[in-house]
Design a protein around this motif. Sequence first.
Motif: not given
Length: 1124
Positions: A850-851, A856-857, A894-896, A1038-1039
């Motif tokens: 799910i994450i 995330s996407s 996974m932060s873009d 942080l992001a």
Amino acid sequence: MRETTARRAAGLLWRTTTTAAWGSKVRGGTGGTNRSSSSITAPSSPLGTTSAKNGIIFHRRFYYNSLRRTTTIGGKGGLTTTSTTRSRRHRFLHPSSESSFLMVKTLTSSPSKPTEQQNKPTPMRELRDEFLNANSVAYLEEMEKRFKEEGGEIGMDKSWSTLLKSLDKGMTGKELSSMWEDAKNGNAPLARERRATPSSSTAPSEVTSDLIQESMRLLLLVRAYQSAGHEMATLDPLGMEKKSVNVSLDPELYGFTEKDLDREFFLGTWRMKGFLAEDQPYWTLRDILSRLRETYCGNIGYEYMHIMDREKCNWLREQIETPTQKGYKPERKKILFERLARAELFETFLSNKYTAAKRFGLEGCETLIPGFEEAVDRAADLGVKNINIGMPHRGRLNVLANVIRKPLQTIFNEFKGGPKPTGELGLSGSQYTGSGDVKYHLGTSVVTRRGVNQDKKVQLSLLANPSHLEAVDTVVIGKCAARQFYTKDYEKETVIPVLLHGDGAFSGQGIVYETLDMSQLPEYHVGGTLHIVVNNQVAFTTDPKHSRSSMYCTDVAKCIEAPVFHVNGDDVEAVAWVMQLALEWRQKFKADAVVDIVCYRKFGHNEIDEPMFTQPLMYKVIKKHVSAHQQYAEKLIKEGVLTADEVKAKHAEILKELDTEFEMSKNYVPKFRDWVSSHWQGFKSPDQFASIRNTGVDPQVLREVGAKITEIPETFTPHKTVKRVYDARRKMFETGENVDWATAEMLAFGTLLNEGNHVRLSGQDVERGTFSHRHAVIKDQSTGERFVPLRNLYRDKMAEKGLKYFTVCNSSLSEFGVLGFELGYSLDNPNSLVIWEAQFGDFANSAQVIIDQFISSGEAKWLRQTGLTLLLPHGYDGQGPEHSSARLERFLQMSDEDPRVVPDMSQTKRLAIQGTNWQICNVTTPANYFHLLRRQIHRDYRKPLIVMSPKNLLRHPKCLSPLSEFDDVDSLTDAQGTRFKRLIMDKTAKVRGLTNIPVEDHVQRLVFCSGKVYYELDAEREALKAEDTIKICRIEQLAPFPWDLVERELKRYPNAEVVWCQEEPLNMGAYTHVDQRIRTLFKHLGKEGELKYAGRNQAASPSTGYGSVHAEEQIKLIKDALVL
Ligand SMILES: Cc1ncc(C[n+]2csc(CCOP(=O)(O)OP(=O)(O)O)c2C)c(N)n1
Ligand SMILES: [Mg+2]
């Protein structure tokens, strides 16, 4: 309770028969439960003192037991009994209670060896039903009812009416005993009556124990078909299934031979449903068998005998044991035919146009389409307005085209996989197109007219999903739950979910169980899901025998007592029938139902695969197999429903339509308007600038809300510790000081609710809070009653059933399923703050799909926004490897956001937050947490939020905020409230502007950190008395990285050595993330040097399991960060 005559008779008779059969052997304890044993040891205790229900249960069980005792003692009975079977019977009255209580007294012979004489045909009508043979309280009650309602003696053996009349006149137990004994010995009055008044004109035969046994055995045979008939059903269209005959379906097992086929047997009509309820107590064995086989062993296999509820089973029997209901009228058959033709022609059209493309075609299960359409029509006719669908790859395009009715030109256009769409996209002319996804993962939403007359508006939405099979299941359910909430469908009648599955995935993926397990939980219940399994008997290249241990791929659904309808996928009428039945079940019982379409896969896993490599025998059969569509065309021609010309004409019409749409698709310009439903109108795409809003609240409102949400009624008795907690909270609002973490959270929820938003918090043990800090639900210590103080804010409106602006709910022990649910919930309406809290942060990795695949996407792939918030307890307290880390590094990785470029952060261009996929925060003050939560709603776009939430800060004496930091009163210092702080400056710094920064060039060390380590650093610095030379800044977000604010601090302390301090090992935590960005900033500022690291060494495990080692490591990293 008034004792019925029959019950009294039962009691009296019991005493009589027990005394007769057992004499002094009657002992307590043989009857199973305490209640029954005490009754047994005290036969003289007054009857009728138990409740009606218990009374009946007790008597029934008693009779059952006494029957068994008689049998065993007589030494001739074929039945054996144990205390286990007795207690099971007691617990589950249904279904076996029906047959056992239709029986009459005294079993004497073995059921397995019928004698010559037993086989002699004796018309059952000539048999007698008399008092002496009765042995069931239910039967006695039935007789009494008839006696009263039908004027007494009509159709009743005289012995009965004599008995019932005597009882009515107040016959005593003693009198009854002697009457019984007399009758048994052939004396008056009952026996005399019997001899004198035969009930039929011909000389009646005796009701012998053999005949009784026959009836009983026949009922067992009926039950066997109801339970196991599906095993003999003709489900496999390929006819390759090798099945052994289930012995329980063999009449010989019950002592019947061919000679018995035309004999009549008494089955009775007592409280039975289905064909046994037809007004026909006598049946020949042949008729019974043919009806049973027709019902249970045809092209549909019904599995429902695992359902404990008698009413539900009976409802099903009424539907399925009546074959006439299954017939379709010619007009409907034509519709089924057209839908089937469309399904097949769509696939062949695609395969001709796109020869080398993967489409995961439906060939081999085309009947899914008319079947699904049937369910949709039925749903519309039953008032459903919104159907939310989740499905895998197989047949997805076909479902989109022919069930959801997405315009064909759109599908063809997507099929081309052409260039990225241009033109008007999203809303307000946004050009954001995301990264896209393959055609068989895309979702859509279409409103069309449905119902048998195609006259009712229904919205069908298919959710986009990743390749990960079944991962979308609870997302669909959650979305449905939100839609039900927002449309006030509290009865769960108008919004329904439908999930499609493959056979391999349904039995193999654990999330299927998690989804089923949630189905009846109070805050996750959506009134049942219709599950459809496209069971093509193969999973990629794997045969069922290697992919499951259960008989059916659907067996997991039996754990929630869902009925399962297996159906031969070549029989379109049968498929349509069970789909409609399953839908009706869902609407009637608000529970899940499963349709298992047993079919085949005409080609390989996809169209490019060669199936002969792995399933050579199966594919030899498949190659010769005639499609369901062709079979049906031939059948309808034979029946005279259609002519061959009409069939051809229909084909031509469909092909023409496909051709036209195909041509139109060439010039089609895709629009993504449908990615936002009306609730999302006005929300910004990632490329559209959204202004920043304050999240502070008027001080007066803060106090009012605070007072309200800490109010506990005087009549309610909370636990004394909870009372103390609430007293303390109230004081915080009164004094405006020392607001702690849990209170800040409550205040965030309270103020959002006060503004008309919906807040939903779910996860394991969230009501109290894993760390016993939240107490969002409190329990009355004397009554156990629940009380939710936050609902004080709208308690006056709560008369509306089901209205819960604030939902807080302990979840099932599932991360994957529950997080998926909450994600789905958050997708429906932007005005909900939806939060999932993990018990400990690292448990989130059980929900990794799910994450990774959705949260995330999801926006990039499917243009769907969500403001879902994850609270993941994180922090090093010496609790060992699994309870320390929420794996912050994974989220950051996974932060873009691009770490190599300093983005333009000026007010008018700042799209950094909107442009990234999610926000990852590790906040350190209650006030900042308050603003962070409120920010999720107070902005005109939505972004997922991942919070490393605290454990020891929940009660840390320094982790408190004054109420002034929650308000909307602006000030120039950093101490003001008004909004979330992405970075908290050193406590000595005053000026927060980005220009004219006062430089402090004497400062020797600037420590950046995040999370609770700040408090340890601060304490140590205080001990060192180094506040002047060492500055500590907290990066709360942080992001996306607070580039502008970090840059400001670097400028403020130009001569300071820059250190990153973290508790996590070097290869974990935020180090890599921060290091990359600070390097970029150094370059940007022309600054020399590098970021120093103070933290744990690289490690495989997130932390040590030894408390002492943890403490040493912690001291060292703090020292490393501060000591020059
Ligand atoms: C969670 C997951 N594991 C593996 C795969 C790879 N995969 C794609 S389709 C498939 C077979 C699925 O079989 P089944 O559920 O029977 O569906 P069918 O393709 O036969 O319709 C597999 C293993 C996947 N998509 N998702
Ligand atoms: Mg399969």
